[in-house]
Scaffold this motif. Structure first.
Motif, PDB file in Angstrom:
ATOM      1  N   TYR A 102      -6.757 -16.519   5.300  1.00 52.14           N
ATOM      2  CA  TYR A 102      -6.381 -15.116   5.075  1.00 52.14           C
ATOM      3  C   TYR A 102      -4.924 -14.996   4.651  1.00 52.14           C
ATOM      4  O   TYR A 102      -4.579 -14.184   3.784  1.00 52.14           O
ATOM      5  N   ARG A 103      -4.051 -15.807   5.248  1.00 56.31           N
ATOM      6  CA  ARG A 103      -2.632 -15.772   4.868  1.00 56.31           C
ATOM      7  C   ARG A 103      -2.431 -16.174   3.414  1.00 56.31           C
ATOM      8  O   ARG A 103      -1.503 -15.696   2.746  1.00 56.31           O
ATOM      9  N   LEU A 104      -3.306 -17.058   2.927  1.00 52.84           N
ATOM     10  CA  LEU A 104      -3.203 -17.521   1.551  1.00 52.84           C
ATOM     11  C   LEU A 104      -3.883 -16.578   0.558  1.00 52.84           C
ATOM     12  O   LEU A 104      -3.858 -16.822  -0.647  1.00 52.84           O
ATOM     13  N   ALA A 126      -7.495 -18.196   9.908  1.00 49.87           N
ATOM     14  CA  ALA A 126      -6.263 -17.405   9.813  1.00 49.87           C
ATOM     15  C   ALA A 126      -5.410 -17.871   8.638  1.00 49.87           C
ATOM     16  O   ALA A 126      -4.804 -17.062   7.923  1.00 49.87           O
ATOM     17  N   GLU A 127      -5.370 -19.176   8.432  1.00 55.82           N
ATOM     18  CA  GLU A 127      -4.592 -19.747   7.331  1.00 55.82           C
ATOM     19  C   GLU A 127      -5.158 -19.289   5.986  1.00 55.82           C
ATOM     20  O   GLU A 127      -4.404 -18.957   5.059  1.00 55.82           O
TER      21      GLU A 127
END
Length: 237
Positions: free
Chosen positions: A175-177, A172-173
């Motif tokens: 994808y956020r980046l 998830a991290e």
């Protein structure tokens, strides 16, 4: 300076990217000031532990991508050549396709012991060179022992839901980046490298990121001085 690397142990370009990154880091004069953290990224969580065509990656990819068997073989042969240029030996004829979640759970517990890089290297080699089944608990236990984990620690990794949560949080991290695939390198949360770029290209970005990091962290604190006590119980007024 911290560098975070997202990868999947079943991604052929991730292992190549690892070698290219290592080559770049070996040429970097301030490498002792670099901290590397490996992070999990599940490329395809829908793959079952025992997928159709598990023992034939050419057929598996052909069916997944809707391409001919011959084209799949040709694509894999090209990757073998790329791997050889990076100093790696891929044996796709031995690869056993499976879901990589268990392998990532093992990596997550290895990270808590300071063994994250060991785990990545061991699992990459096991998959691409030795053709080990990374969904088999017995195989993962053996590989875990090779990394430096106990049988109990491997069992904990495979059964405690916290390690699956860590895998999911890493993804998830990423994808956020802005990651759209792996390998994905993030340098000091200011620069990113997407894909298995050459060692020389990685070195350029590394030098740029480090110069900025050094600049950002070179200033001294502004100290408002008051009464203090120093080691040795010497107090000043």
């Amino acid at each position: 300076m911290k560098i975070e690397i997202w990868s999947d142990v079943m991604c052929p370009f991730c292992y190549i990217g690892k070698r290219n990154f290592e080559a770049a880091l070996a040429q970097f004069p301030d490498r002792e000031n670099i901290e590397v953290e490996w992070k999990s990224f599940l490329l395809d969580p829908t793959i079952p532990e025992l997928p159709q065509h598990q023992e034939n990656i050419y057929q598996f990819v052909a069916a997944r991508k809707g391409i001919s068997y011959e084209r799949s073989v040709g694509m894999h042969q090209q990757v073998v050549r790329m791997a050889k240029d990076a100093g790696l030996e891929y044996h796709f004829d031995k690869v056993l396709v499976t879901n990589s979640l268990k392998a990532h759970r093992l990596i997550q517990i290895a990270k808590t012991k300071g063994l994250g890089e060991n785990a990545e290297e061991c699992l990459f080699y096991a998959y691409f060179t030795d053709g080990r089944n990374l969904s088999d608990d017995a195989v993962l236990t053996e590989l875990g022992n090779d990394i430096g984990l106990t049988n109990a620690e491997v069992k904990e990794a495979l059964t405690n839901p916290v390690f699956q949560h860590k895998v999911e949080a890493d993804g998830a991290e990423a994808y956020r980046l802005g990651a759209k695939g792996v390998p994905f390198f993030v340098l000091d949360r200011k620069y990113a490298i997407a894909g298995a770029q050459s060692g020389s290209e990685i070195l350029k970005v590394l030098e740029t990121a480090y110069a900025q990091w050094k600049k950002d962290n070179s200033g001294l604190f502004q100290v408002a001085q008051g009464t203090t006590c120093t080691p040795g119980n010497e107090c000043t007024h």
